[in-house]
Motif scaffolding. Structure first.
Motif, PDB file in Angstrom:
ATOM      1  N   LEU A  66     -85.052 -85.090 -61.806  1.00 10.35           N
ATOM      2  CA  LEU A  66     -84.796 -85.018 -63.240  1.00 10.35           C
ATOM      3  C   LEU A  66     -83.656 -84.046 -63.530  1.00 10.35           C
ATOM      4  N   SER A  67     -83.022 -84.236 -64.670  1.00  9.52           N
ATOM      5  CA  SER A  67     -82.003 -83.280 -65.095  1.00  9.52           C
ATOM      6  C   SER A  67     -82.679 -81.968 -65.487  1.00  9.52           C
ATOM      7  N   ILE A  68     -81.903 -80.891 -65.515  1.00  9.17           N
ATOM      8  CA  ILE A  68     -82.470 -79.591 -65.892  1.00  9.17           C
ATOM      9  C   ILE A  68     -83.009 -79.651 -67.321  1.00  9.17           C
ATOM     10  N   GLY A  69     -82.303 -80.363 -68.190  1.00  8.29           N
ATOM     11  CA  GLY A  69     -82.791 -80.540 -69.553  1.00  8.29           C
ATOM     12  C   GLY A  69     -84.116 -81.272 -69.592  1.00  8.29           C
ATOM     13  N   ALA A  70     -84.263 -82.291 -68.735  1.00  5.96           N
ATOM     14  CA  ALA A  70     -85.519 -83.043 -68.676  1.00  5.96           C
ATOM     15  C   ALA A  70     -86.646 -82.198 -68.097  1.00  5.96           C
ATOM     16  N   TRP A  71     -86.331 -81.349 -67.116  1.00  9.85           N
ATOM     17  CA  TRP A  71     -87.343 -80.443 -66.573  1.00  9.85           C
ATOM     18  C   TRP A  71     -87.861 -79.496 -67.659  1.00  9.85           C
ATOM     19  N   LEU A 280     -82.980 -74.002 -75.589  1.00 12.02           N
ATOM     20  CA  LEU A 280     -81.636 -73.764 -75.067  1.00 12.02           C
ATOM     21  C   LEU A 280     -80.941 -75.064 -74.689  1.00 12.02           C
ATOM     22  N   PHE A 281     -81.718 -76.020 -74.168  1.00 12.75           N
ATOM     23  CA  PHE A 281     -81.116 -77.296 -73.753  1.00 12.75           C
ATOM     24  C   PHE A 281     -81.265 -78.397 -74.794  1.00 12.75           C
ATOM     25  N   ALA A 282     -82.258 -78.273 -75.692  1.00 13.57           N
ATOM     26  CA  ALA A 282     -82.480 -79.333 -76.688  1.00 13.57           C
ATOM     27  C   ALA A 282     -81.701 -79.109 -77.970  1.00 13.57           C
ATOM     28  N   ALA A 283     -81.450 -77.835 -78.314  1.00 16.34           N
ATOM     29  CA  ALA A 283     -80.831 -77.531 -79.606  1.00 16.34           C
ATOM     30  C   ALA A 283     -79.310 -77.435 -79.545  1.00 16.34           C
ATOM     31  N   GLY A 284     -78.730 -77.722 -78.386  1.00 19.97           N
ATOM     32  CA  GLY A 284     -77.275 -77.654 -78.239  1.00 19.97           C
ATOM     33  C   GLY A 284     -76.609 -78.878 -78.841  1.00 19.97           C
ATOM     34  N   VAL A 285     -76.521 -78.911 -80.151  1.00 19.03           N
ATOM     35  CA  VAL A 285     -75.973 -80.057 -80.869  1.00 19.03           C
ATOM     36  C   VAL A 285     -74.549 -79.739 -81.334  1.00 19.03           C
ATOM     37  N   PRO A 286     -73.572 -80.573 -80.991  1.00 20.82           N
ATOM     38  CA  PRO A 286     -72.217 -80.339 -81.499  1.00 20.82           C
ATOM     39  C   PRO A 286     -72.183 -80.446 -83.017  1.00 20.82           C
ATOM     40  N   VAL A 287     -71.667 -79.417 -83.667  1.00 20.02           N
ATOM     41  CA  VAL A 287     -71.596 -79.397 -85.128  1.00 20.02           C
ATOM     42  C   VAL A 287     -70.132 -79.252 -85.540  1.00 20.02           C
ATOM     43  N   ASN A 288     -69.582 -80.321 -86.121  1.00 20.07           N
ATOM     44  CA  ASN A 288     -68.220 -80.285 -86.641  1.00 20.07           C
ATOM     45  C   ASN A 288     -68.221 -80.903 -88.040  1.00 20.07           C
ATOM     46  N   GLY A 289     -67.045 -81.027 -88.617  1.00 17.38           N
ATOM     47  CA  GLY A 289     -66.963 -81.571 -89.976  1.00 17.38           C
ATOM     48  C   GLY A 289     -67.562 -82.946 -90.080  1.00 17.38           C
ATOM     49  N   GLU A 290     -67.290 -83.789 -89.083  1.00 25.51           N
ATOM     50  CA  GLU A 290     -67.816 -85.162 -89.103  1.00 25.51           C
ATOM     51  C   GLU A 290     -69.336 -85.171 -88.995  1.00 25.51           C
ATOM     52  N   ALA A 291     -69.868 -84.321 -88.082  1.00 26.65           N
ATOM     53  CA  ALA A 291     -71.322 -84.262 -87.892  1.00 26.65           C
ATOM     54  C   ALA A 291     -72.016 -83.745 -89.154  1.00 26.65           C
TER      55      ALA A 291
END
Length: 399
Positions: A66-71, A280-291
């Protein structure tokens, strides 16, 4: 010649564990991990952050590569759900939920706080092809974060407010666990499920026989987790199942029951490591003007925010009001309707479990947008609840 005395490491460790057990600190650590995730995802280091999150590790022979995020999502959150299961079992057997009338109000309020947000989200997203996937996201309430806000801003609130919120959040989490188990079982392996059932029965038997050695329980817990994961049921269910099978009542020769002992030992690991690592791995959401623009135009994102901020408040207060009017339940001692409204606003802090359900129910791009909506809604609900709790605390302190 006198020797300088050194502090005892076990005492220092015990004090640190006690510090981590406080709701305020748990909420602050979770908030810090979220802030770091958002900073990394929106910085020049975003590529490295995503590479680490998506890096696979684990034995492929057991389908555990599994990926580290999935772990973090499937493995570490199992510890969080184990602690939640312990808390639920304790409340059901000897706590507030063991008394029918005392348990009925938070239980009904939690039910309203699950049904109404789902209906609000479904109605806002109606006609959107993702409507059928988005309604479970605002169902959950984050125990650690909600209790942290209450502890930080509601110092003058009656003690019954914390008991009500804790009972509501525990029942709420049970509902979320059922949703995860039912909706997100893509394929089902009867052999693995049978093995999980046998291993869980063995766990119960060892509890019944008063076996306490971690040499038995640690390998058994790992085996249960692997069996549940292999069965197709979401692996976090293994945690809550073990929690519910743990013995609650202490024997005369015991200082504390296995349930309470495990809560004290594992809650710091859950609050200080497992949940923050997931964030730390789930909340890393790119936030820009479009988002940011999509958050207030995309019907799925609006559905999530409306469900958490509006649906939770209406559902919890409405169900409680109906229960009291029908005389099947009474308000907790010392609490008025305005107090209950302030506490109900904390129900909109979805966070951990809402982020998990967003990842499970939606594709990658939609999940990122839904998680951003969860973060915004949880922050808004926290701020609104904090303002209401400070106001109500002042009223109680004056009285």
């Amino acid at each position: 010649m006198s020797q300088r005395r050194r502090p005892s490491p076990p005492k220092v460790v015990a004090e640190f564990a006690r510090y981590l057990r406080t709701e305020t600190v748990g909420g602050m650590v979770l908030l810090g991990a979220t802030a770091v995730a958002l900073l990394l995802a929106n910085s020049p280091a975003s590529g490295a952050y995503e590479a680490v999150r998506d890096f696979k590790i684990g034995p492929s022979a057991l389908h555990l590569d599994l990926s580290i995020g999935a772990w973090a999502k499937d493995g570490l959150l199992a510890l969080f759900f184990f602690v939640a299961g312990l808390e639920l079992k304790r409340e059901l057997v000897i706590g507030e939920l063991s008394k029918f009338k005392a348990a009925l109000l938070p239980a009904l309020a939690a039910l309203g706080g699950m049904v109404i947000p789902a209906m609000v989200a479904l109605s806002v997203a109606w006609g959107d092809p993702r409507a059928g996937d988005v309604w479970p996201i605002p169902v959950a309430t984050d125990i650690a974060f909600a209790l942290g806000v209450l502890a930080l801003t509601g110092s003058g609130m009656p003690s019954s407010a914390r008991v009500f919120l804790l009972s509501l959040a525990v029942v709420d989490d049970l509902g979320a666990i059922i949703i995860i188990a039912v909706l997100f079982t893509a394929s089902f392996n009867f052999v693995a499920f049978g093995a999980a059932a046998v291993l869980l029965a063995l766990y119960w038997y060892l509890q019944h026989k008063r076996i306490r050695s971690s040499w038995f329980y640690v390998p058994l817990a790992i085996a249960i987790w692997i069996a549940v994961h292999s069965s197709g049921i979401h692996a976090t269910v293994a945690g809550v199942a073990m929690g519910l099978l743990t013995r609650v009542r202490r024997d005369p020769y015991e200082k504390e029951s296995p349930c309470l002992r495990l809560e004290h030992r594992l809650q710091p690991w859950s609050a200080g490591f497992a949940v923050p690592a997931f964030a730390l791995f789930a909340a890393g959401v790119p936030v820009n003007g479009e988002a940011l623009g999509k958050l207030f135009t995309d019907r799925m994102a609006l559905a999530v925010m409306a469900g958490l901020i509006v649906g939770k408040l209406i559902g919890i207060v409405g169900a409680a009001l109906l229960a009291v009017r029908l005389k099947v339940a009474v308000l907790p001692e010392g609490m008025g309707w305005r107090d209950l409204g302030a506490v109900a606003m904390l129900g909109g802090v979805g966070f951990t479990v809402s982020l998990l359900i967003a990842e499970l129910s939606l594709g990658r791009d939609d999940a990122e947008l839904a998680k951003a909506a969860v973060l915004v809604a949880s922050a808004a609900a926290s701020l609104l609840a904090a303002a209401l709790l400070v106001r109500r605390s002042r009223v109680h302190l004056r009285d």
